[in-house]
Design a protein around this motif. Structure first.
Motif, PDB file in Angstrom:
ATOM      1  N   ASP A  33       0.825  -1.212   0.000  1.00 48.77           N
ATOM      2  CA  ASP A  33       0.000   0.000   0.000  1.00 48.77           C
ATOM      3  C   ASP A  33       0.858   1.261   0.000  1.00 48.77           C
ATOM      4  O   ASP A  33       1.966   1.281   0.551  1.00 48.77           O
ATOM      5  N   ASN A  34       0.321   2.319  -0.624  1.00 49.27           N
ATOM      6  CA  ASN A  34       0.926   3.659  -0.598  1.00 49.27           C
ATOM      7  C   ASN A  34       2.352   3.687  -1.150  1.00 49.27           C
ATOM      8  O   ASN A  34       3.223   4.408  -0.655  1.00 49.27           O
ATOM      9  N   VAL A  35       2.590   2.895  -2.166  1.00 46.05           N
ATOM     10  CA  VAL A  35       3.899   2.861  -2.821  1.00 46.05           C
ATOM     11  C   VAL A  35       3.936   3.929  -3.915  1.00 46.05           C
ATOM     12  O   VAL A  35       2.943   4.158  -4.606  1.00 46.05           O
ATOM     13  N   THR A  36       5.085   4.579  -4.064  1.00 46.75           N
ATOM     14  CA  THR A  36       5.273   5.592  -5.101  1.00 46.75           C
ATOM     15  C   THR A  36       6.376   5.148  -6.049  1.00 46.75           C
ATOM     16  O   THR A  36       7.483   4.819  -5.604  1.00 46.75           O
ATOM     17  N   ILE A  37       6.078   5.135  -7.340  1.00 49.14           N
ATOM     18  CA  ILE A  37       7.042   4.730  -8.364  1.00 49.14           C
ATOM     19  C   ILE A  37       7.165   5.859  -9.380  1.00 49.14           C
ATOM     20  O   ILE A  37       6.172   6.275  -9.979  1.00 49.14           O
ATOM     21  N   TYR A  38       8.385   6.351  -9.573  1.00 52.92           N
ATOM     22  CA  TYR A  38       8.615   7.394 -10.561  1.00 52.92           C
ATOM     23  C   TYR A  38       8.955   6.781 -11.926  1.00 52.92           C
ATOM     24  O   TYR A  38       8.986   5.559 -12.080  1.00 52.92           O
TER      25      TYR A  38
END
Length: 234
Positions: free
Chosen positions: A94-99
């Protein structure tokens, strides 16, 4: 359903100051890619593999984001910009950020048997642009992977990884627990990967100098106490 969608869009706004409203966030390629992946994954679990792949190809054409239908994705994943690849056996919390330009890649089994070959990304992880996370490894909760890092081993919870091959920076654990860090890179504290060895040596020298100074001060204090006791006896 609409409440869950609103919460998802708000979670993206909390991590990205660019959009002025939820409507703008709806136009993000990452949001469309995740929505189409939910459908593709549902078809994949129902063993409708061809249709799952079809949805996957449509999504990749529209968004430049390639998520295998078999990948398991938790709540509020934010893929910023795109050009991301997520493999079949990847697990994302959950709440993972991938650029942009991140790969969650798999190892190539020599026996042709698939198995678990892609990374597991736990909750609240940030993967900086260009990061390559490869193999059946685990990236612990709240970890940050800096831009262009290549990760091939497990990442401890809360660690900040930089370089090729990625190694943790010399930042104390209490600093890892800070709020959201864009691109997974705390610029005021991070070591430049191109000069990382020199900076680590400098840091070790500073720590050693502090220890020597503390030891000298302690020895000086003991000497003064001994001299005082000698005078008192005399």
């Amino acid at each position: 359903m609409f409440r869950a969608l609103g919460a998802y869009l708000d979670s993206i706004k909390a991590r990205d100051p660019a959009p002025r409203s939820r409507w703008e966030v709806l136009l993000y390629p990452g949001v469309l890619a995740i929505g189409l992946h939910r459908l593709a994954h549902w078809l994949f679990k129902g063993e409708l593999f061809f249709f799952a792949r079809l949805i996957n190809h449509i999504s990749r054409f529209l968004t430049a984001i390639d998520i295998h239908p078999g990948a398991k994705i938790g709540r509020h994943l934010f893929i910023d910009h795109g050009f991301t690849v997520i493999g079949e056996t990847a697990d994302i919390g959950d709440n993972v950020t991938i650029y942009q330009c991140v790969t969650l890649g798999g190892t190539n089994p020599t026996n042709g048997v698939g198995g678990k070959r892609h990374p597991s990304i736990e909750d609240d992880v940030i993967l900086g642009s260009g990061a390559q996370v490869l193999g059946p490894i685990t990236v612990g909760k709240r970890a940050r992977v800096g831009a262009n890092a290549v990760v091939t081993q497990d990442v401890p919870e809360g660690a900040t990884m930089v370089g090729v091959r990625a190694r943790p920076t010399l930042i104390e654990a209490k600093e890892y627990q800070k709020d959201f860090v864009p691109y997974g890179t705390p610029c005021s504290e991070i070591f430049d990967p191109s000069t990382q060895k020199l900076e680590i040596l400098q840091c070790e020298m500073e720590q050693l100098q502090k220890r020597i100074a503390a030891f000298a001060e302690e020895r000086s204090g003991k000497s003064e106490k001994t001299a005082t006791k000698g005078r008192d006896r005399a």
